[in-house]
Design a protein around this motif. Structure first.
Motif, PDB file in Angstrom:
ATOM      1  N   LYS A 647      55.862  22.941  36.441  1.00 13.09           N
ATOM      2  CA  LYS A 647      56.479  23.705  37.525  1.00 13.09           C
ATOM      3  C   LYS A 647      55.746  25.025  37.739  1.00 13.09           C
ATOM      4  CE  LYS A 647      60.979  25.602  38.943  1.00 13.09           C
ATOM      5  NZ  LYS A 647      62.413  25.710  38.556  1.00 13.09           N
ATOM      6  N   ILE A 648      55.463  25.735  36.641  1.00 11.34           N
ATOM      7  CA  ILE A 648      54.709  26.995  36.732  1.00 11.34           C
ATOM      8  C   ILE A 648      53.347  26.756  37.359  1.00 11.34           C
ATOM      9  CG2 ILE A 648      53.496  28.715  35.340  1.00 11.34           C
ATOM     10  CD1 ILE A 648      56.388  29.381  35.522  1.00 11.34           C
ATOM     11  N   TRP A 649      52.706  25.645  36.999  1.00  3.99           N
ATOM     12  CA  TRP A 649      51.380  25.309  37.538  1.00  3.99           C
ATOM     13  C   TRP A 649      51.444  25.224  39.058  1.00  3.99           C
ATOM     14  CZ3 TRP A 649      48.780  21.772  40.462  1.00  3.99           C
ATOM     15  CH2 TRP A 649      47.399  21.645  40.275  1.00  3.99           C
ATOM     16  N   TYR A 650      52.365  24.420  39.568  1.00  5.43           N
ATOM     17  CA  TYR A 650      52.479  24.257  41.022  1.00  5.43           C
ATOM     18  C   TYR A 650      52.878  25.567  41.695  1.00  5.43           C
ATOM     19  CZ  TYR A 650      51.972  19.168  40.909  1.00  5.43           C
ATOM     20  OH  TYR A 650      51.486  17.892  40.766  1.00  5.43           O
ATOM     21  N   GLN A 651      53.818  26.299  41.111  1.00  7.04           N
ATOM     22  CA  GLN A 651      54.241  27.563  41.712  1.00  7.04           C
ATOM     23  C   GLN A 651      53.068  28.538  41.828  1.00  7.04           C
ATOM     24  OE1 GLN A 651      57.393  28.652  38.993  1.00  7.04           O
ATOM     25  NE2 GLN A 651      58.993  28.031  40.438  1.00  7.04           N
ATOM     26  N   THR A 652      52.263  28.628  40.783  1.00  8.60           N
ATOM     27  CA  THR A 652      51.133  29.552  40.792  1.00  8.60           C
ATOM     28  C   THR A 652      50.068  29.109  41.786  1.00  8.60           C
ATOM     29  OG1 THR A 652      51.567  29.992  38.446  1.00  8.60           O
ATOM     30  CG2 THR A 652      49.446  30.723  39.331  1.00  8.60           C
ATOM     31  N   VAL A 653      49.769  27.812  41.804  1.00  8.96           N
ATOM     32  CA  VAL A 653      48.771  27.298  42.740  1.00  8.96           C
ATOM     33  C   VAL A 653      49.212  27.545  44.178  1.00  8.96           C
ATOM     34  CG1 VAL A 653      47.743  25.180  43.651  1.00  8.96           C
ATOM     35  CG2 VAL A 653      47.789  25.579  41.187  1.00  8.96           C
ATOM     36  N   PHE A 654      50.452  27.212  44.506  1.00  7.00           N
ATOM     37  CA  PHE A 654      50.907  27.354  45.889  1.00  7.00           C
ATOM     38  C   PHE A 654      51.022  28.826  46.292  1.00  7.00           C
ATOM     39  CE2 PHE A 654      53.041  22.970  45.423  1.00  7.00           C
ATOM     40  CZ  PHE A 654      51.868  22.349  45.824  1.00  7.00           C
ATOM     41  N   ALA A 655      51.386  29.710  45.349  1.00  9.93           N
ATOM     42  CA  ALA A 655      51.427  31.140  45.669  1.00  9.93           C
ATOM     43  C   ALA A 655      50.022  31.671  45.939  1.00  9.93           C
ATOM     44  CB  ALA A 655      52.083  31.907  44.521  1.00  9.93           C
ATOM     45  N   PHE A 656      49.042  31.216  45.150  1.00  9.32           N
ATOM     46  CA  PHE A 656      47.654  31.655  45.336  1.00  9.32           C
ATOM     47  C   PHE A 656      47.123  31.179  46.684  1.00  9.32           C
ATOM     48  CE2 PHE A 656      43.037  31.254  44.565  1.00  9.32           C
ATOM     49  CZ  PHE A 656      42.765  32.525  44.087  1.00  9.32           C
ATOM     50  N   ALA A 658      48.968  30.340  49.301  1.00 14.73           N
ATOM     51  CA  ALA A 658      49.715  31.004  50.372  1.00 14.73           C
ATOM     52  C   ALA A 658      49.135  32.389  50.669  1.00 14.73           C
ATOM     53  CB  ALA A 658      51.187  31.112  49.990  1.00 14.73           C
ATOM     54  N   GLN A 659      48.736  33.082  49.621  1.00 10.54           N
ATOM     55  CA  GLN A 659      48.168  34.417  49.811  1.00 10.54           C
ATOM     56  C   GLN A 659      46.836  34.361  50.543  1.00 10.54           C
ATOM     57  OE1 GLN A 659      47.300  36.476  46.151  1.00 10.54           O
ATOM     58  NE2 GLN A 659      46.322  38.205  47.190  1.00 10.54           N
ATOM     59  N   HIS A 660      45.950  33.483  50.112  1.00 13.47           N
ATOM     60  CA  HIS A 660      44.574  33.534  50.617  1.00 13.47           C
ATOM     61  C   HIS A 660      44.315  32.599  51.794  1.00 13.47           C
ATOM     62  CE1 HIS A 660      43.295  36.204  47.414  1.00 13.47           C
ATOM     63  NE2 HIS A 660      43.913  35.420  46.539  1.00 13.47           N
ATOM     64  N   VAL A 661      45.123  31.543  51.925  1.00 11.01           N
ATOM     65  CA  VAL A 661      44.929  30.604  53.034  1.00 11.01           C
ATOM     66  C   VAL A 661      45.892  30.899  54.181  1.00 11.01           C
ATOM     67  CG1 VAL A 661      44.925  28.176  53.728  1.00 11.01           C
ATOM     68  CG2 VAL A 661      44.108  28.819  51.446  1.00 11.01           C
ATOM     69  N   LEU A 662      47.145  31.169  53.840  1.00  9.05           N
ATOM     70  CA  LEU A 662      48.166  31.372  54.867  1.00  9.05           C
ATOM     71  C   LEU A 662      48.395  32.835  55.204  1.00  9.05           C
ATOM     72  CD1 LEU A 662      50.812  28.749  53.631  1.00  9.05           C
ATOM     73  CD2 LEU A 662      48.810  28.395  55.104  1.00  9.05           C
ATOM     74  N   GLY A 663      47.808  33.737  54.419  1.00  5.10           N
ATOM     75  CA  GLY A 663      47.946  35.158  54.709  1.00  5.10           C
ATOM     76  C   GLY A 663      49.280  35.748  54.307  1.00  5.10           C
ATOM     77  N   GLU A 664      49.994  35.097  53.382  1.00 12.67           N
ATOM     78  CA  GLU A 664      51.284  35.604  52.947  1.00 12.67           C
ATOM     79  C   GLU A 664      51.116  36.628  51.826  1.00 12.67           C
ATOM     80  OE1 GLU A 664      53.757  32.315  51.892  1.00 12.67           O
ATOM     81  OE2 GLU A 664      53.533  31.307  53.840  1.00 12.67           O
ATOM     82  N   GLU A 665      52.187  37.333  51.538  1.00 12.20           N
ATOM     83  CA  GLU A 665      52.158  38.354  50.501  1.00 12.20           C
ATOM     84  C   GLU A 665      52.021  37.704  49.129  1.00 12.20           C
ATOM     85  OE1 GLU A 665      55.019  41.964  48.793  1.00 12.20           O
ATOM     86  OE2 GLU A 665      55.441  41.021  50.737  1.00 12.20           O
ATOM     87  N   ALA A 666      51.258  38.338  48.251  1.00 16.53           N
ATOM     88  CA  ALA A 666      51.043  37.804  46.915  1.00 16.53           C
ATOM     89  C   ALA A 666      52.345  37.806  46.124  1.00 16.53           C
ATOM     90  CB  ALA A 666      49.982  38.617  46.186  1.00 16.53           C
ATOM     91  N   THR A 667      52.615  36.683  45.433  1.00 12.47           N
ATOM     92  CA  THR A 667      53.794  36.567  44.572  1.00 12.47           C
ATOM     93  C   THR A 667      53.376  35.930  43.253  1.00 12.47           C
ATOM     94  OG1 THR A 667      54.378  34.384  45.472  1.00 12.47           O
ATOM     95  CG2 THR A 667      55.347  36.323  46.544  1.00 12.47           C
ATOM     96  N   ARG A 668      54.283  35.995  42.266  1.00 15.04           N
ATOM     97  CA  ARG A 668      54.031  35.339  40.997  1.00 15.04           C
ATOM     98  C   ARG A 668      55.326  34.703  40.519  1.00 15.04           C
ATOM     99  NH1 ARG A 668      51.400  38.922  37.242  1.00 15.04           N
ATOM    100  NH2 ARG A 668      52.204  37.768  35.457  1.00 15.04           N
ATOM    101  N   PRO A 669      55.251  33.536  39.872  1.00 12.79           N
ATOM    102  CA  PRO A 669      56.465  32.894  39.365  1.00 12.79           C
ATOM    103  C   PRO A 669      57.217  33.819  38.409  1.00 12.79           C
ATOM    104  CG  PRO A 669      54.623  31.371  39.293  1.00 12.79           C
ATOM    105  CD  PRO A 669      54.055  32.715  39.635  1.00 12.79           C
ATOM    106  N   GLU A 670      58.537  33.809  38.495  1.00 16.72           N
ATOM    107  CA  GLU A 670      59.375  34.714  37.698  1.00 16.72           C
ATOM    108  C   GLU A 670      59.132  34.555  36.207  1.00 16.72           C
ATOM    109  OE1 GLU A 670      64.145  35.604  36.920  1.00 16.72           O
ATOM    110  OE2 GLU A 670      63.505  34.046  38.333  1.00 16.72           O
ATOM    111  N   LEU A 671      58.996  33.296  35.745  1.00 13.35           N
ATOM    112  CA  LEU A 671      58.885  33.067  34.310  1.00 13.35           C
ATOM    113  C   LEU A 671      57.518  33.424  33.737  1.00 13.35           C
ATOM    114  CD1 LEU A 671      60.926  29.769  33.804  1.00 13.35           C
ATOM    115  CD2 LEU A 671      61.639  32.140  33.453  1.00 13.35           C
ATOM    116  N   LEU A 672      56.595  33.862  34.570  1.00  9.99           N
ATOM    117  CA  LEU A 672      55.325  34.383  34.052  1.00  9.99           C
ATOM    118  C   LEU A 672      55.473  35.830  33.612  1.00  9.99           C
ATOM    119  CD1 LEU A 672      52.614  32.810  36.377  1.00  9.99           C
ATOM    120  CD2 LEU A 672      53.144  32.250  34.008  1.00  9.99           C
ATOM    121  N   GLY A 673      56.648  36.402  33.797  1.00  8.10           N
ATOM    122  CA  GLY A 673      56.938  37.734  33.271  1.00  8.10           C
ATOM    123  C   GLY A 673      56.544  38.864  34.206  1.00  8.10           C
TER     124      GLY A 673
END
Length: 673
Positions: A647-656, A658-673
């Motif tokens: 789950k963390i893998w997919y969340q991190t990949v899709f957030a990355f 989203a930031q660089h391809v879709l132009g969205e704000e950078a985020t990080r999965p909650e459980l990564l601290g």
């Protein structure tokens, strides 16, 4: 309406049908189904009864906190499986998996082995008699099975985990090899006997392969229907070349007879005809740095005499073999032009015939007495589900405890011509409904001898489609299912033909009206990660690149991977130097997400660490900041397997992305601290 791919939690909760085994009477199959446990941190496996000839609903047969696997049958229909569940009939505290039997007449399952080191798998079970062979790892310093248990206990009590190696390899994928060695043990006695007076009735075990060293680590086995002869592959290094011989073992006396043995040749995938008179197997010469070798299909008499090559002009590699009931043909599966079809290969030398021709891949093939095939079928829209395939190719879906979720995508076959004129094909997954052109995600497969043709729970492109992406799954040079010449185009030149193939098919797909060529990303794992690294150093056309478990620096990789001999054979020193991505780190301008697991022994963590270090040295600013990211898993391997880490893998990949391809704000999965 939402689908199972809109939520990672819903996706992870989907039941997974992993394998099936056909019962002797052909009326049902035992299916191993994995489901998420109550705290959503692991998958537990159970065995289900899947009806074949009736419309009954599937029924769960086993249930335990530890789970069950490796379904097989005795001739009377009793179900065999392995499990590390506690044995209610004994006070022995053995956590390792044992062999269990579930009577077909009813009643509870019971353990039939109590090996301190456990049973690794069911190696073979005879069709016509109650003879079962199990694979188990035994310590070489023990004189017998009793002493083996005492030695294991002594190591455990003294907390000794040291291993003294005498040969290579020393690791495999995600685990250390040794000090125990794989053996093949036959159960001497009736498995169906019930316990008496509260004492477990277990048949004695006899070692058919004393002092094997590492010869059985990658062995295939088959047993004659009468249980008299076990045929197994024995591997060794001969004249500096890896060799696997096929050896017949008399189950009663233990006497061995070598059936085929050639330096530099691997014999494997052995199967035995139903009348016990013939064997079939694959014969694969060792590839060289200059040329890839074919995987040949051979048949012979049970004693190895009169060997003949089958389908010599057939330019496909068998993934599995089984004899047809009449013994006049083999039923095989093989990658074939982006699918994984079932084929009939006559023993008279005539050409193979495709039984299936649909857009699916078939696995876990079982051949019934009437020639019907019971198998698992999948593609990129449908996870594995059971089907019945008639001899004329008619396919019927069977009831399953792991229902196929409704797809959220449509799948199209796409192709183009590479710069040398070769046809390059792949699959394109597109959102079912999109108001505008979709951003494109190029996803490169691993291997490299592989094909994007079958469902993978680890790589699920429909999850990316749920994020709005169109996902391109191409088969570039080195991919299987397109013939030896197609593989040879990229042999020893990973950074050349596969790369130009990938760019050619990406160009073709980006020309479509439903693709937004201004928003693109590339990603891949293992060899796909290598290609992601190569792409990063050779083009700036993508907005983001994700590289997982990737090869980076060939000057260090050969000596650290778990298969150094194979790697050094695969690629020459010159080719490794020319095709190493680390030489082009200065040219990288695309943001990269690096992902690696510390327990990855196939592509060791040193590759990920050096990639990250090189990116930092070349691209960090004066404050140490850079656009790249590194997702590190201390206790995962080549794949990221535990549910919450996936789950963390997919969340991190899709957030990355989203930031660089879709132009969205950078985020990080909650459980990564």
């Amino acid at each position: 309406m939402s689908s199972s791919y809109d939520s990672l939690d819903d996706f992870l909760a989907l039941p997974r049908l992993e394998s099936i085994a056909l019962a002797p009477d052909g009326t049902w199959a035992a299916g191993v189904v994995a489901t998420l446990d109550h705290d959503e941190t692991a998958w537990r496996r159970a065995i289900w009864r899947l009806p074949i000839t009736t419309r009954e609903a599937p029924m769960r047969l086993t249930r335990s906190a530890k789970g069950e696997a490796s379904a097989a049958f005795l001739p009377n229909g009793d179900l065999l499986f392995t499990s590390s569940r506690p044995d209610a009939e004994t006070k022995e505290e053995i956590d390792a998996a044992q062999l269990w039997v579930l009577p077909s007449s009813g009643g509870d399952a019971r353990a039939v082995t109590a090996l301190p080191g456990g049973v690794a798998s069911i190696a073979a079970s005879a069709r016509g008699t109650e003879c079962v062979v199990v694979a188990a790892e035994l310590l070489p310093g023990a004189a017998n099975l009793d002493a083996e248990g005492e030695l294991r206990k002594a190591r455990k009590d003294k907390k000794v985990r040291a291993i003294l190696h005498e040969s290579a390899p020393v690791r495999f994928w995600d685990h250390d090899l040794g000090p125990a060695e794989p053996h093949l043990l036959v159960l001497d006695g009736a498995l169906a006997a019930e316990s008496t007076a509260g004492a477990p009735s277990r048949p004695p075990l006899r070692d058919l392969t004393p002092r094997p060293g590492g010869a059985l680590r990658r062995s295939s086995q088959a047993i004659t229907p009468d249980g008299s002869t076990l045929i197994a592959g024995f591997s060794r290094i001969a004249d500096g070349q890896p060799t696997t011989a096929l050896v017949a073992i008399d189950v009663v006396t233990g006497h061995r007879t070598t059936l085929c043995d050639e330096p530099g040749i691997s014999h494997g995938g052995v199967v035995i005809s139903r009348d016990g008179t013939r064997i079939a197997y694959t014969r694969t010469p060792e590839s060289t740095a200059e040329a890839v070798a074919d995987s040949e299909i051979w048949a012979a008499r049970i004693d190895g005499s009169d060997p003949i090559r089958l389908a010599g002009e057939w330019d496909r590699w068998p993934a599995s073999l089984a004899f047809a009931p009449d013994g006049n043909a083999l039923i095989a599966t093989a990658d074939d032009d982006g699918r994984g079809h079932i084929f009939r290969i006559p023993l008279d030398g005539s050409s193979p015939e495709a039984i299936t021709r649909d857009d699916y891949a078939y696995a876990s093939v079982n051949v019934a007495d009437d020639g019907t095939v019971i198998a698992l079928r999948s593609n990129w829209l449908e996870p594995p589900h059971p089907v019945r395939v008639l001899t004329d190719g008619t396919v019927t879906r069977l009831a399953t405890p792991a229902p196929v979720p409704t797809p959220n995508a449509r799948m199209e076959r796409v192709e183009t011509r590479a710069e040398d004129g070769a046809r390059v094909a792949g699959w394109l997954l597109l959102p079912e409904q999109a108001d505008e052109a979709s951003p494109l995600l190029l996803w490169v497969h691993g291997g490299p001898l592989n094909s994007w043709n079958a469902w993978s729970w680890r790589w699920a492109p429909q999850l990316a489609v749920a994020q709005g992406y169109a996902v391109l799954l191409p088969d570039p040079a080195l991919s299987t299912g397109y013939g030896l010449d197609f593989i040879q185009r990229g042999w020893g030149a990973w950074g050349e033909k596969p790369y130009t193939d990938l760019m050619a098919i990406t160009d073709a797909v980006e020309a479509r009206d439903d693709i937004d060529e201004t928003r693109t990303a590339a990603m891949g794992g293992s060899f796909g990660g290598y290609m992601a690294n190569w792409i990063a150093g050779h083009t700036d056309r993508f907005d983001a690149i994700v590289t997982h478990a990737s090869l980076w620096a060939f000057d260090q990789f050969a000596g650290t991977t778990d298969s150094p001999t194979y790697w050094r054979t695969l690629m020459s020193t010159e080719a490794a130097q020319e095709n190493s991505p680390h030489l082009f780190v200065d040219a990288i301008t695309t943001p990269m997400l690096v992902i690696h697991g510390d327990k990855d022994y196939r592509v060791p963590i040193g590759e990920g660490l050096r990639l990250w270090s090189d990116l930092y040295t070349a691209h960090a600013d004066d404050t140490g900041a850079m656009v790249h990211r590194f997702l590190y898993f201390p206790d995962e391997n080549h794949w990221i397997l535990t549910p919450q880490h996936a789950k963390i893998w997919y969340q991190t990949v899709f957030a990355f992305l989203a930031q660089h391809v879709l132009g969205e704000e950078a985020t990080r999965p909650e459980l990564l601290g």
